[in-house]
Design a protein around this motif. Structure first.
Motif, PDB file in Angstrom:
ATOM      1  N   LEU A   7       0.839  -1.193   0.000  1.00  0.00           N
ATOM      2  CA  LEU A   7       0.000   0.000   0.000  1.00  0.00           C
ATOM      3  C   LEU A   7       0.883   1.256   0.000  1.00  0.00           C
ATOM      4  O   LEU A   7       1.787   1.381   0.820  1.00  0.00           O
ATOM      5  N   ASP A   8       0.606   2.153  -0.922  1.00  0.00           N
ATOM      6  CA  ASP A   8       1.354   3.416  -0.977  1.00  0.00           C
ATOM      7  C   ASP A   8       1.190   4.130   0.376  1.00  0.00           C
ATOM      8  O   ASP A   8       0.076   4.454   0.774  1.00  0.00           O
ATOM      9  N   PRO A   9       2.294   4.404   1.085  1.00  0.00           N
ATOM     10  CA  PRO A   9       2.164   5.035   2.412  1.00  0.00           C
ATOM     11  C   PRO A   9       1.401   6.355   2.368  1.00  0.00           C
ATOM     12  O   PRO A   9       0.729   6.721   3.334  1.00  0.00           O
ATOM     13  N   SER A  10       1.454   7.052   1.245  1.00  0.00           N
ATOM     14  CA  SER A  10       0.766   8.346   1.141  1.00  0.00           C
ATOM     15  C   SER A  10      -0.751   8.215   1.153  1.00  0.00           C
ATOM     16  O   SER A  10      -1.456   9.216   1.336  1.00  0.00           O
ATOM     17  N   LEU A  21      -2.261   7.152   3.460  1.00  0.00           N
ATOM     18  CA  LEU A  21      -2.644   7.555   4.820  1.00  0.00           C
ATOM     19  C   LEU A  21      -2.836   9.065   4.946  1.00  0.00           C
ATOM     20  O   LEU A  21      -3.285   9.542   5.972  1.00  0.00           O
ATOM     21  N   TYR A  22      -2.485   9.821   3.919  1.00  0.00           N
ATOM     22  CA  TYR A  22      -2.829  11.242   3.925  1.00  0.00           C
ATOM     23  C   TYR A  22      -4.258  11.458   3.423  1.00  0.00           C
ATOM     24  O   TYR A  22      -4.800  12.556   3.507  1.00  0.00           O
ATOM     25  N   GLY A  23      -4.834  10.404   2.856  1.00  0.00           N
ATOM     26  CA  GLY A  23      -6.189  10.511   2.298  1.00  0.00           C
ATOM     27  C   GLY A  23      -7.248  10.256   3.344  1.00  0.00           C
ATOM     28  O   GLY A  23      -6.947   9.833   4.462  1.00  0.00           O
ATOM     29  N   PRO A  24      -8.527  10.494   2.988  1.00  0.00           N
ATOM     30  CA  PRO A  24      -9.608  10.272   3.949  1.00  0.00           C
ATOM     31  C   PRO A  24      -9.871   8.776   4.173  1.00  0.00           C
ATOM     32  O   PRO A  24      -9.444   7.938   3.379  1.00  0.00           O
ATOM     33  N   GLU A  25     -10.591   8.503   5.245  1.00  0.00           N
ATOM     34  CA  GLU A  25     -10.826   7.119   5.641  1.00  0.00           C
ATOM     35  C   GLU A  25     -11.439   6.248   4.549  1.00  0.00           C
ATOM     36  O   GLU A  25     -11.056   5.100   4.377  1.00  0.00           O
ATOM     37  N   HIS A  26     -12.412   6.814   3.806  1.00  0.00           N
ATOM     38  CA  HIS A  26     -13.079   5.961   2.815  1.00  0.00           C
ATOM     39  C   HIS A  26     -12.125   5.567   1.686  1.00  0.00           C
ATOM     40  O   HIS A  26     -12.234   4.482   1.117  1.00  0.00           O
ATOM     41  N   VAL A  27     -11.140   6.420   1.407  1.00  0.00           N
ATOM     42  CA  VAL A  27     -10.140   6.075   0.385  1.00  0.00           C
ATOM     43  C   VAL A  27      -9.211   4.978   0.925  1.00  0.00           C
ATOM     44  O   VAL A  27      -8.892   4.012   0.228  1.00  0.00           O
ATOM     45  N   VAL A  75      -7.504  -0.664   0.784  1.00  0.00           N
ATOM     46  CA  VAL A  75      -7.226  -1.890   1.532  1.00  0.00           C
ATOM     47  C   VAL A  75      -8.069  -3.044   0.950  1.00  0.00           C
ATOM     48  O   VAL A  75      -7.566  -4.145   0.720  1.00  0.00           O
ATOM     49  N   ARG A  76      -9.351  -2.748   0.669  1.00  0.00           N
ATOM     50  CA  ARG A  76     -10.213  -3.782   0.067  1.00  0.00           C
ATOM     51  C   ARG A  76      -9.711  -4.199  -1.303  1.00  0.00           C
ATOM     52  O   ARG A  76      -9.745  -5.367  -1.669  1.00  0.00           O
ATOM     53  N   ASP A  77      -9.216  -3.225  -2.034  1.00  0.00           N
ATOM     54  CA  ASP A  77      -8.696  -3.512  -3.373  1.00  0.00           C
ATOM     55  C   ASP A  77      -7.522  -4.502  -3.300  1.00  0.00           C
ATOM     56  O   ASP A  77      -7.433  -5.446  -4.090  1.00  0.00           O
ATOM     57  N   ILE A  78      -6.656  -4.303  -2.329  1.00  0.00           N
ATOM     58  CA  ILE A  78      -5.519  -5.228  -2.157  1.00  0.00           C
ATOM     59  C   ILE A  78      -6.026  -6.629  -1.809  1.00  0.00           C
ATOM     60  O   ILE A  78      -5.567  -7.631  -2.355  1.00  0.00           O
ATOM     61  N   ASP A 118      -1.295  11.093  10.625  1.00  0.00           N
ATOM     62  CA  ASP A 118      -2.287  11.159  11.696  1.00  0.00           C
ATOM     63  C   ASP A 118      -2.551   9.738  12.212  1.00  0.00           C
ATOM     64  O   ASP A 118      -2.951   8.866  11.429  1.00  0.00           O
ATOM     65  N   PRO A 119      -2.321   9.481  13.498  1.00  0.00           N
ATOM     66  CA  PRO A 119      -2.524   8.127  14.020  1.00  0.00           C
ATOM     67  C   PRO A 119      -3.922   7.570  13.730  1.00  0.00           C
ATOM     68  O   PRO A 119      -4.091   6.361  13.570  1.00  0.00           O
ATOM     69  N   ASP A 120      -4.920   8.457  13.627  1.00  0.00           N
ATOM     70  CA  ASP A 120      -6.274   7.974  13.319  1.00  0.00           C
ATOM     71  C   ASP A 120      -6.348   7.316  11.939  1.00  0.00           C
ATOM     72  O   ASP A 120      -7.150   6.426  11.712  1.00  0.00           O
ATOM     73  N   ARG A 121      -5.505   7.775  11.021  1.00  0.00           N
ATOM     74  CA  ARG A 121      -5.496   7.164   9.682  1.00  0.00           C
ATOM     75  C   ARG A 121      -4.870   5.770   9.744  1.00  0.00           C
ATOM     76  O   ARG A 121      -5.258   4.875   9.014  1.00  0.00           O
ATOM     77  N   LEU A 122      -3.896   5.606  10.637  1.00  0.00           N
ATOM     78  CA  LEU A 122      -3.331   4.260  10.809  1.00  0.00           C
ATOM     79  C   LEU A 122      -4.374   3.337  11.439  1.00  0.00           C
ATOM     80  O   LEU A 122      -4.501   2.174  11.066  1.00  0.00           O
ATOM     81  N   ARG A 123      -5.134   3.893  12.376  1.00  0.00           N
ATOM     82  CA  ARG A 123      -6.190   3.078  13.010  1.00  0.00           C
ATOM     83  C   ARG A 123      -7.242   2.690  11.973  1.00  0.00           C
ATOM     84  O   ARG A 123      -7.752   1.566  11.975  1.00  0.00           O
ATOM     85  N   ALA A 124      -7.540   3.610  11.062  1.00  0.00           N
ATOM     86  CA  ALA A 124      -8.514   3.306  10.006  1.00  0.00           C
ATOM     87  C   ALA A 124      -7.989   2.180   9.116  1.00  0.00           C
ATOM     88  O   ALA A 124      -8.730   1.270   8.727  1.00  0.00           O
ATOM     89  N   PHE A 125      -6.719   2.243   8.815  1.00  0.00           N
ATOM     90  CA  PHE A 125      -6.084   1.190   8.005  1.00  0.00           C
ATOM     91  C   PHE A 125      -6.197  -0.163   8.729  1.00  0.00           C
ATOM     92  O   PHE A 125      -6.553  -1.183   8.134  1.00  0.00           O
ATOM     93  N   VAL A 126      -5.886  -0.160  10.027  1.00  0.00           N
ATOM     94  CA  VAL A 126      -5.919  -1.404  10.798  1.00  0.00           C
ATOM     95  C   VAL A 126      -7.344  -1.976  10.809  1.00  0.00           C
ATOM     96  O   VAL A 126      -7.556  -3.173  10.579  1.00  0.00           O
ATOM     97  N   ARG A 127      -8.324  -1.109  11.051  1.00  0.00           N
ATOM     98  CA  ARG A 127      -9.736  -1.557  11.050  1.00  0.00           C
ATOM     99  C   ARG A 127     -10.102  -2.168   9.707  1.00  0.00           C
ATOM    100  O   ARG A 127     -10.642  -3.268   9.631  1.00  0.00           O
TER     101      ARG A 127
END
Ligand code: CP3
Length: 354
Positions: free
Chosen positions: A292-295, A297-303, A308-311, A334-343
């Protein structure tokens, strides 16, 4: 005696065994993007944290509690090896990270490097590992790591970060034998260091070759991959293949099959390859991680969720799959974006695509 692991998803994924879902962790998950890390860091400089087992263990565990990842990675840096080999390492705040004021340039510099005995010369890393294992108490596996010989070579020869790796490449192309002598010394140190980490209690190891991509495919095989292969075989032989090995060579998609042929268990991917293509090349005996492109995580949660689903869709099954980014987390994320990724990663294979 080590407590049984309550969450061994990473180990099963690395071995391509059955899993309920794919595990998730982040390269550089212990770091400045977390306010809780910055609070400790404001009291101590980076190298002091690396050398103090209590502090290293504490920040290693932070992302397990705060982000919900399925593995911890020991808090340290790749440059502890050259330091143990005798290079003077300094860290000046705000000056682009650690550097070596006396880089390796001449044959006499190479000759002066010491052979390491990691259990002794890097005992603070082993102490940090045992303490972390004790504190984790079997919640998740602990990952140990090393830089790959080529990436360490670059930093040792340049002395600091570089755009063009001029001095490192100059040595490769004008003094090839010296380059191999230096790479051989680094290989022996890395091997010894990884075996010591396994003895100290890590459950998985990862070899980071961040600068693989600055070499041509042919030079990559000669100056990087051959050495990684020797390390993988040596470590496996000395530890009875107890511990899975992840090899991450950033920018080396031209050599995916050759990386797998080192005998590693998992191939780490950057974001410039379709994960389905990598999986097709690797078959079902070698696991894949990252992509996953690390950037993102600069995008919004739905992106983040959609990517993640695409992968997961491209992979088709969680078997042999480890969610991660294609490189490390940046300090400004933003740690919340990492949490979104984990979820999203934890649900990716259970929630049907819309
Ligand atoms: O996933 C992990 O946590 C692995 C640990 C790891 C770190 N750095 C921790 C770290 C790894 C694999 C690295 C790689 C590394 N470190 C490289 C290879 C290139 C790369 O980026 O992958 C190099 C050249 C280094 C040396 C180094 N260490 C630099 C240049 C810096 C400063 C960069 C920055 O972010 O300012 C570091 C510091 C460092 N290494 C931090 C961490 C978590 C930041 C710590 C802090 O300042 O508080």
């Amino acid at each position: 005696m080590k407590a049984n692991l309550q969450n061994d998803l990473l180990l099963r994924a690395a071995r391509c065994e059955d899993v309920e879902r794919a595990p998730v962790w982040f390269m550089r998950q212990a770091g400045r993007y977390l306010p809780e890390y910055r609070a400790i860091r404001s009291q101590h400089d980076f190298l002091t944290m690396v050398r103090t087992p209590k502090l290293a263990a504490e920040v290693t565990i932070q992302p397990v509690d705060l982000v919900g990842v399925d593995a911890a990675i020991i808090f340290s840096d790749i440059l502890v090896i050259p330091e143990a080999m005798g290079m003077h390492l300094v860290m000046e705040e705000g000056k682009g990270g650690p550097r070596f004021p006396n880089p390796i340039r001449l044959y006499t510099d190479i000759k002066a490097l010491k052979e390491i005995q990691a259990e002794k010369s890097l005992s603070y890393v082993m102490d940090a590992i045992s303490l972390t294992v004790e504190k984790l108490n079997g919640r998740v596996p602990l990952i140990g790591f090393s830089g790959a010989p080529w990436t360490l070579f670059c930093y040792m020869v340049e002395g600091a970060g570089s755009k063009d790796f001029k001095h490192a490449k100059e040595m490769l192309f004008t003094r090839r034998e010296d380059a191999h002598t230096l790479l051989g010394k680094i290989r022996d140190a890395v091997s010894d260091y990884l075996v010591a980490q396994i003895t100290a209690g890590v459950d998985v190891i990862q070899i980071f070759d961040t600068w693989a991509g600055v070499l041509t495919p042919e030079d990559f095989r000669e100056f990087s991959l051959d050495y990684i292969g020797e390390i993988v075989r040596d470590v496996k032989q000395k530890t009875n293949s107890r511990v899975p090995v992840i090899v991450f060579c950033k920018g080396a998609n031209h050599s995916i099959s050759e990386i797998a042929a080192t005998g590693c268990d998992v191939v780490g991917l950057d974001w410039t390859i379709d994960i389905a293509e990598a999986k097709a090349l690797l078959g079902d005996q070698v696991a894949v991680q990252g992509n996953l492109d690390p950037s993102i995580l600069y995008g919004p949660e739905h992106v983040i969720e959609a990517r993640v689903r695409d992968i997961a869709e491209r992979m088709g099954s969680p078997r042999g799959h480890i969610f991660n980014l294609g490189h490390g987390v940046s300090p400004d994320m933003d740690p919340d974006r990492l949490r979104a990724f984990v979820r999203a990663a934890k649900e990716a294979y259970t929630v049907p695509a819309q």
